[in-house]
Design a protein around this motif. Sequence first.
Motif, PDB file in Angstrom:
ATOM      1  N   ASP A 321       0.788  -1.111  -0.005  1.00  0.00           N
ATOM      2  CA  ASP A 321      -0.083  -0.062  -0.084  1.00  0.00           C
ATOM      3  C   ASP A 321       0.853   1.208  -0.094  1.00  0.00           C
ATOM      4  O   ASP A 321       0.543   2.333  -0.169  1.00  0.00           O
ATOM      5  CB  ASP A 321      -1.004   0.036   0.950  1.00  0.00           C
ATOM      6  N   GLY A 322       2.320   0.819   0.048  1.00  0.00           N
ATOM      7  CA  GLY A 322       3.122   2.478   0.028  1.00  0.00           C
ATOM      8  C   GLY A 322       3.194   3.199   1.255  1.00  0.00           C
ATOM      9  O   GLY A 322       3.937   4.193   1.416  1.00  0.00           O
ATOM     10  N   ILE A 323       2.497   2.856   2.202  1.00  0.00           N
ATOM     11  CA  ILE A 323       2.133   3.332   3.445  1.00  0.00           C
ATOM     12  C   ILE A 323       2.897   2.708   4.746  1.00  0.00           C
ATOM     13  O   ILE A 323       3.421   3.024   5.564  1.00  0.00           O
ATOM     14  CB  ILE A 323       0.842   3.870   3.760  1.00  0.00           C
ATOM     15  N   HIS A 324       2.034   1.542   4.783  1.00  0.00           N
ATOM     16  CA  HIS A 324       2.504   0.758   6.317  1.00  0.00           C
ATOM     17  C   HIS A 324       3.662  -0.197   5.955  1.00  0.00           C
ATOM     18  O   HIS A 324       3.680  -0.812   5.002  1.00  0.00           O
ATOM     19  CB  HIS A 324       1.066  -0.111   6.793  1.00  0.00           C
ATOM     20  N   PRO A 325       4.550  -0.278   7.126  1.00  0.00           N
ATOM     21  CA  PRO A 325       5.654  -1.087   7.061  1.00  0.00           C
ATOM     22  C   PRO A 325       5.379  -2.502   7.083  1.00  0.00           C
ATOM     23  O   PRO A 325       4.443  -2.956   7.823  1.00  0.00           O
ATOM     24  CB  PRO A 325       6.669  -0.537   7.905  1.00  0.00           C
ATOM     25  N   ASP A 326       6.156  -3.530   6.528  1.00  0.00           N
ATOM     26  CA  ASP A 326       6.177  -4.883   6.735  1.00  0.00           C
ATOM     27  C   ASP A 326       7.500  -4.873   7.755  1.00  0.00           C
ATOM     28  O   ASP A 326       8.521  -4.408   7.065  1.00  0.00           O
ATOM     29  CB  ASP A 326       6.224  -5.715   5.484  1.00  0.00           C
ATOM     30  N   TYR A 327       7.501  -5.902   8.515  1.00  0.00           N
ATOM     31  CA  TYR A 327       8.464  -6.037   9.315  1.00  0.00           C
ATOM     32  C   TYR A 327       9.104  -7.249   8.957  1.00  0.00           C
ATOM     33  O   TYR A 327       8.425  -8.394   8.933  1.00  0.00           O
ATOM     34  CB  TYR A 327       8.224  -5.698  10.971  1.00  0.00           C
ATOM     35  N   GLN A 328      10.647  -7.437   8.992  1.00  0.00           N
ATOM     36  CA  GLN A 328      11.286  -8.736   9.022  1.00  0.00           C
ATOM     37  C   GLN A 328      12.551  -8.651   9.903  1.00  0.00           C
ATOM     38  O   GLN A 328      12.983  -7.637  10.322  1.00  0.00           O
ATOM     39  CB  GLN A 328      11.896  -8.826   7.586  1.00  0.00           C
ATOM     40  N   LEU A 329      12.451  -9.743  10.987  1.00  0.00           N
ATOM     41  CA  LEU A 329      13.265 -10.235  11.912  1.00  0.00           C
ATOM     42  C   LEU A 329      14.366 -11.348  11.622  1.00  0.00           C
ATOM     43  O   LEU A 329      13.505 -12.450  11.157  1.00  0.00           O
ATOM     44  CB  LEU A 329      12.647 -10.214  13.329  1.00  0.00           C
ATOM     45  N   SER A 330      15.495 -11.209  11.885  1.00  0.00           N
ATOM     46  CA  SER A 330      16.230 -12.447  12.006  1.00  0.00           C
ATOM     47  C   SER A 330      17.330 -12.441  13.189  1.00  0.00           C
ATOM     48  O   SER A 330      17.571 -11.221  13.599  1.00  0.00           O
ATOM     49  CB  SER A 330      17.126 -12.612  10.466  1.00  0.00           C
ATOM     50  N   ALA A 331      17.532 -13.683  13.642  1.00  0.00           N
ATOM     51  CA  ALA A 331      18.312 -13.518  14.948  1.00  0.00           C
ATOM     52  C   ALA A 331      19.318 -14.735  14.790  1.00  0.00           C
ATOM     53  O   ALA A 331      18.738 -15.785  14.431  1.00  0.00           O
ATOM     54  CB  ALA A 331      17.153 -13.797  16.088  1.00  0.00           C
ATOM     55  N   ALA A 332      20.408 -14.517  15.509  1.00  0.00           N
ATOM     56  CA  ALA A 332      21.338 -15.505  15.931  1.00  0.00           C
ATOM     57  C   ALA A 332      21.553 -15.318  17.622  1.00  0.00           C
ATOM     58  O   ALA A 332      22.167 -14.506  17.919  1.00  0.00           O
ATOM     59  CB  ALA A 332      22.505 -15.491  15.202  1.00  0.00           C
ATOM     60  N   LEU A 333      21.037 -16.546  18.164  1.00  0.00           N
ATOM     61  CA  LEU A 333      21.605 -16.552  19.591  1.00  0.00           C
ATOM     62  C   LEU A 333      22.806 -17.215  19.780  1.00  0.00           C
ATOM     63  O   LEU A 333      22.997 -18.370  19.486  1.00  0.00           O
ATOM     64  CB  LEU A 333      20.426 -17.309  20.573  1.00  0.00           C
ATOM     65  N   HIS A 334      23.871 -16.458  20.430  1.00  0.00           N
ATOM     66  CA  HIS A 334      24.970 -17.111  20.658  1.00  0.00           C
ATOM     67  C   HIS A 334      25.094 -17.578  22.276  1.00  0.00           C
ATOM     68  O   HIS A 334      25.126 -16.777  23.063  1.00  0.00           O
ATOM     69  CB  HIS A 334      26.225 -16.213  20.366  1.00  0.00           C
ATOM     70  N   THR A 335      25.068 -18.847  22.391  1.00  0.00           N
ATOM     71  CA  THR A 335      25.409 -19.168  23.976  1.00  0.00           C
ATOM     72  C   THR A 335      26.837 -19.631  24.426  1.00  0.00           C
ATOM     73  O   THR A 335      27.447 -19.740  23.511  1.00  0.00           O
ATOM     74  CB  THR A 335      24.301 -20.415  24.189  1.00  0.00           C
ATOM     75  N   ALA A 336      26.680 -19.749  25.773  1.00  0.00           N
ATOM     76  CA  ALA A 336      28.306 -19.784  26.187  1.00  0.00           C
ATOM     77  C   ALA A 336      28.657 -20.962  25.903  1.00  0.00           C
ATOM     78  O   ALA A 336      30.118 -21.216  25.812  1.00  0.00           O
ATOM     79  CB  ALA A 336      28.080 -19.512  27.649  1.00  0.00           C
TER      80      ALA A 336
END
Length: 367
Positions: A321-336
Motif C-alpha cells: 500500500d506504500g504506507i504501512h511497513p512490513d517487518y522482517q526479523l532475523s536472529a542468531a542466539l550465541h550461547t556460552a
Amino acid sequence: MYNIKKIETHGRSLRVRVDPEPEREGRPALWPSVGEYPIYDPFLYTTMTTDDERNERFRAALSQLAPDRNILDIGTGQDLLWAREGVQAGAQHALAIEVIEDAFHKAAANLSAFYPQDQITLLLGESTNLQFAPRADVCVAEIIGSLAGAEGAAAVLTDARNRHLKPGGLVVPHRAVTLAAAVRLSDLLPEQPVAFAEASLPYLRSIFDWHGMPFDVRLRVENPSAGALLSEGAPVEVLDFNGDLRTEQRRTTRLAITRPGHMDGVLTWLNLWCLPDEEPLDALHMKTNWATIYLPLFESPVPVAAGDVLELTFAATLSDDGIHPDYQLSAALHTADGREHHGALASPHHGGSFRAYSIYQRLFPTS
C-alpha cells in the motif's frame, strides 16, 4: 486452563484460544495489535483521549509551537482532539484530516458544536492523496504505533514534510523509537494461559474482515510482567520526524542476556518524544494506550544464561500500500557453550501466512 471460542469471518469459522478470566486493572492480557488497521470504535478512541501520559506531552508541544501558526492534524479522529487543542493553544487555524469515514462523520458532528467553527477545517481522505493550500507551519499527527512505524507514520509524515508543511515547518511528535528485549512469551503472562483476552475477539474478527482472510496478526501484550525481560532494551527502529526520516530501514543490534531463563522471541515497546529535550514516554514502564508487542523468533523456548548474546536484525520495508511497513526479523542466539540458534519472522502489515509459527498454531487450533 483456557477456553476455545469460535469467530466467523468471510464465511470461515475459526477456533480461537481464549483466556477464561476477565480482564482487570494491571493483569496481563493478550490482544491482536489493532492500531494499524481502520477498525477504530468509541472504546479505542476513548483509550487514547484519556491517555494522560500521551496527552500531556502533545499539549506541551502544541502550547509551545501552535500560537499564531497554522497547524495540520493528520488522523484527527472522531474527537478532532489535536485540532481543537491546537486552536485552544492559540493556533490561527487547524486543518484536520481523517481517513476513516465513520470517524470523519462523527468528527463533523462534533465540529458543529465547536466554537469558533471557522478556525477548524475538516477533510475526509488520506493526507498522501489530498492537495490543499496554504501549507501549515506545524503538523501534529498521532499516528504512532506500539511498533513506532506500524501505522505508517514514516511515509505519511515524509509526504507531509514534502507537500503540506512550509520550509522549516515542524512535526509533533519529534521522535519515536521502538526498543526490543529478549523474552519468553509465557513469562509475560505468568500464572495464566497464553490465550487471547475474550474482549479482543471482536477486534480480531474486524481485522480479518477488513483484510478478507485471516493472517498472523502481531501480538499485543498489555501489562506484561515486569520481571520477564531477559536483556536490556535496545533501539531497533528509529523515526526522527524533524530529522533524517526514513520510510525503510534496517538495524542490527546485540542484546546481552542478563539472567538465566528461556527465550522464544522479543518484546518491543515505544519511546516517544513530542519535544526534543523532554523525558520520553516509555510504553513499557508508564501507563499509556500504547502496549508492548511480542514477536516470535524460535519455534520452542531456548535456554539462555547471563552473557549469552542475541544478534537481532530488524528491518522495515513498505508494504504494497506504500504506507504501512512490513517487518522482517532475523536472529542468531550465541550461547556460552558455543552453540548458535537461528530464528526469523516475517510480520507483514496484512496478508502473509496464517498459522505459520507454533504460537499461532496454538492460538488458532484446528481441533
